[in-house]
Design a protein around this motif. Structure first.
Motif, short mmCIF file in Angstrom:
data_model
loop_
_atom_site.label_atom_id
_atom_site.label_comp_id
_atom_site.label_asym_id
_atom_site.label_seq_id
_atom_site.Cartn_x
_atom_site.Cartn_y
_atom_site.Cartn_z
N TYR A 1 49.03 36.82 30.93
CA TYR A 1 48.14 36.86 32.09
C TYR A 1 48.16 35.52 32.82
CZ TYR A 1 46.19 41.29 30.47
OH TYR A 1 46.04 42.59 30.10
N ILE A 2 47.84 35.59 34.10
CA ILE A 2 47.72 34.40 34.94
C ILE A 2 46.32 34.38 35.55
CG2 ILE A 2 50.18 34.22 35.47
CD1 ILE A 2 49.66 35.66 38.10
N VAL A 3 45.85 33.18 35.84
CA VAL A 3 44.49 32.99 36.35
C VAL A 3 44.58 32.34 37.73
CG1 VAL A 3 42.24 31.96 35.93
CG2 VAL A 3 43.64 32.71 34.00
N TYR B 1 37.10 33.79 39.20
CA TYR B 1 38.53 33.72 38.89
C TYR B 1 39.05 35.14 38.73
CZ TYR B 1 37.60 28.82 37.84
OH TYR B 1 37.21 27.50 37.91
N LEU B 2 40.28 35.33 39.19
CA LEU B 2 40.96 36.62 39.06
C LEU B 2 42.06 36.49 38.03
CD1 LEU B 2 41.24 37.76 42.79
CD2 LEU B 2 39.52 38.40 41.10
N VAL B 3 42.01 37.37 37.03
CA VAL B 3 43.00 37.37 35.95
C VAL B 3 43.81 38.64 36.05
CG1 VAL B 3 43.34 37.18 33.46
CG2 VAL B 3 41.38 36.06 34.53
N GLU B 4 45.13 38.50 36.09
CA GLU B 4 46.00 39.67 36.21
C GLU B 4 47.23 39.47 35.33
OE1 GLU B 4 47.04 39.98 40.28
OE2 GLU B 4 47.79 37.93 40.43
N LYS B 5 47.85 40.59 34.99
CA LYS B 5 49.00 40.56 34.10
C LYS B 5 50.26 40.26 34.88
CE LYS B 5 50.67 43.09 30.05
NZ LYS B 5 50.55 44.33 29.26
N ALA B 6 50.96 39.21 34.46
CA ALA B 6 52.12 38.75 35.21
C ALA B 6 53.36 39.57 34.93
CB ALA B 6 52.40 37.28 34.90
N THR B 7 53.42 40.31 33.84
CA THR B 7 54.61 41.08 33.49
C THR B 7 54.72 42.39 34.26
OG1 THR B 7 53.40 42.03 31.63
CG2 THR B 7 54.73 40.06 31.20
N LEU B 8 53.72 42.73 35.05
CA LEU B 8 53.74 43.97 35.83
C LEU B 8 54.08 43.67 37.28
CD1 LEU B 8 50.53 45.75 34.47
CD2 LEU B 8 52.90 46.19 33.82
N PRO B 9 54.60 44.66 38.00
CA PRO B 9 54.82 44.44 39.44
C PRO B 9 53.50 44.15 40.16
CG PRO B 9 55.99 46.39 38.66
CD PRO B 9 55.11 45.97 37.55
N GLU B 10 53.61 43.48 41.30
CA GLU B 10 52.40 43.06 42.01
C GLU B 10 51.56 44.24 42.49
OE1 GLU B 10 53.27 40.35 45.11
OE2 GLU B 10 54.13 38.83 43.79
N ASN B 11 52.22 45.33 42.87
CA ASN B 11 51.46 46.48 43.35
C ASN B 11 50.82 47.29 42.22
OD1 ASN B 11 53.90 47.32 42.35
ND2 ASN B 11 54.33 48.79 43.97
N CYS B 12 51.15 46.98 40.96
CA CYS B 12 50.58 47.70 39.82
C CYS B 12 49.62 46.83 39.00
CB CYS B 12 51.70 48.20 38.91
SG CYS B 12 52.84 49.35 39.70
N ILE C 1 39.83 34.45 27.25
CA ILE C 1 40.65 33.54 26.45
C ILE C 1 41.69 32.86 27.32
CG2 ILE C 1 42.33 33.42 24.56
CD1 ILE C 1 40.84 35.67 23.20
N ARG C 2 42.26 33.61 28.25
CA ARG C 2 43.25 33.01 29.15
C ARG C 2 42.61 31.98 30.07
NH1 ARG C 2 47.88 30.89 29.30
NH2 ARG C 2 48.90 30.94 31.33
N TYR C 3 41.41 32.23 30.53
CA TYR C 3 40.70 31.26 31.37
C TYR C 3 40.40 29.99 30.57
CZ TYR C 3 36.60 28.91 33.22
OH TYR C 3 35.72 27.95 33.64
N LEU C 4 39.94 30.13 29.34
CA LEU C 4 39.64 28.96 28.51
C LEU C 4 40.89 28.15 28.21
CD1 LEU C 4 37.15 30.57 25.94
CD2 LEU C 4 36.58 29.16 27.92
N ASP C 5 42.01 28.85 28.02
CA ASP C 5 43.26 28.15 27.76
C ASP C 5 43.74 27.39 28.99
OD1 ASP C 5 45.57 27.69 25.92
OD2 ASP C 5 46.64 28.72 27.53
N LYS C 6 43.54 27.95 30.17
CA LYS C 6 43.95 27.27 31.39
C LYS C 6 43.10 26.03 31.65
CE LYS C 6 44.58 27.81 36.34
NZ LYS C 6 44.43 28.68 37.54
N LYS C 7 41.83 26.12 31.35
CA LYS C 7 40.93 24.99 31.54
C LYS C 7 41.02 23.99 30.38
CE LYS C 7 39.20 26.20 35.44
NZ LYS C 7 39.41 25.37 36.66
#
Length: 266
Positions: A35-37, A51-62, A94-100
């Protein structure tokens, strides 16, 4: 506990969570790496950050975007509501905490019941003994209470031979006392039971009503698979092409009429 990523969050989780919950945390930690934040500016309030968290391994429209809201005093909420449902932080937080680059999990995201010292913090669970029923009105309750008492008594009396002999003597003495002291009551109970049985004997017992089942009425027995396959093969009866006999034990080659005809012609 064995670490996978050797991150500060994973080390902190291994120190506070139980063994099973730490395994669950490790699975969410591994999934959070996909995921990316992205921070959202001008979210409309200065008391919180979005913050918006989305899965980076999927296409942007999905991609499905999860909203992680950070309030004051390290209060964090996610739109997936995983923490509110199970009491464990989700992979988006968890992804947000890791980024911060957070070293520890915030106290607001740690439930005491999933920690190793949860019993010390939460204290013993409230326990209320089961209510005692009305033993005077129910024979099964009286029977169960007596069985429980006699089990404890038997466990104590079986420890030595002297205890066993003493307890068996007490049981025999009390059995004779019950039989003599409550003879009238036992006679009334037997009379009452005999009367009930006599009343039931006069009531005729009929067969239960039968219901018509669906489908055609079965007049023959059910055949197995081998019987059904072999029964379809019909063997034709033997026919003699010389005399025209059907079902006989001969054919045109050994027909007796043909043999007699050949002898006459010979």
């Amino acid at each position: 506990m064995r670490l996978v990523l050797h991150s500060s969050l994973e080390m902190h989780a291994s120190e506070i969570y139980t063994k099973e919950m730490f395994k669950w945390f490790q699975k969410k930690l591994m999934k959070s790496t996909c995921y990316i934040v992205n921070s959202v500016k001008n979210n409309g309030t200065y008391m919180s950050k979005l913050y918006l968290v989305e899965k980076a391994t999927l296409p942007e429209n999905c991609r499905r975007k999860y909203r992680v809201t950070v309030f004051m005093y390290e209060k964090i909420e996610c739109s997936c509501k995983k923490f509110e449902h199970s009491g464990m932080i989700c992979k988006h937080i968890i992804r947000y905490l890791d980024k911060k680059q957070k070293i520890k999990i915030p106290e607001s995201l740690i439930m005491g019941r999933w920690t190793m010292n949860g019993k010390k913090i939460m204290g013993p669970l409230p326990y209320a003994p089961p209510g005692i029923g009305n033993y005077g009105a129910s024979q099964p309750l009286r029977y169960g209470a007596l069985c429980k008492s006699f089990q404890d008594l038997a466990a104590s009396g079986s420890c030595s031979i002297s205890r066993y002999k003493y307890l068996m003597g007490v049981i025999d003495r009390e059995k004779r006392y019950l039989k003599d002291a409550f003879a009238d009551e036992e006679h009334r109970e037997r009379t009452h039971e005999a009367k009930i049985q006599e009343d039931y004997q006069h009531d005729p017992i009929f067969d239960p009503p039968t219901s018509k089942t669906k489908g055609r009425k079965k007049t023959k027995r059910y055949k197995s698979g081998i019987e059904t396959t072999t029964s379809k093969i019909k063997i034709k009866p033997r026919k003699c092409n010389y005399c025209g006999a059907i079902g006989g034990e001969h054919d045109a080659r050994n027909c007796p009429l043909r043999e007699e005809h050949d002898r006459r012609n010979f």
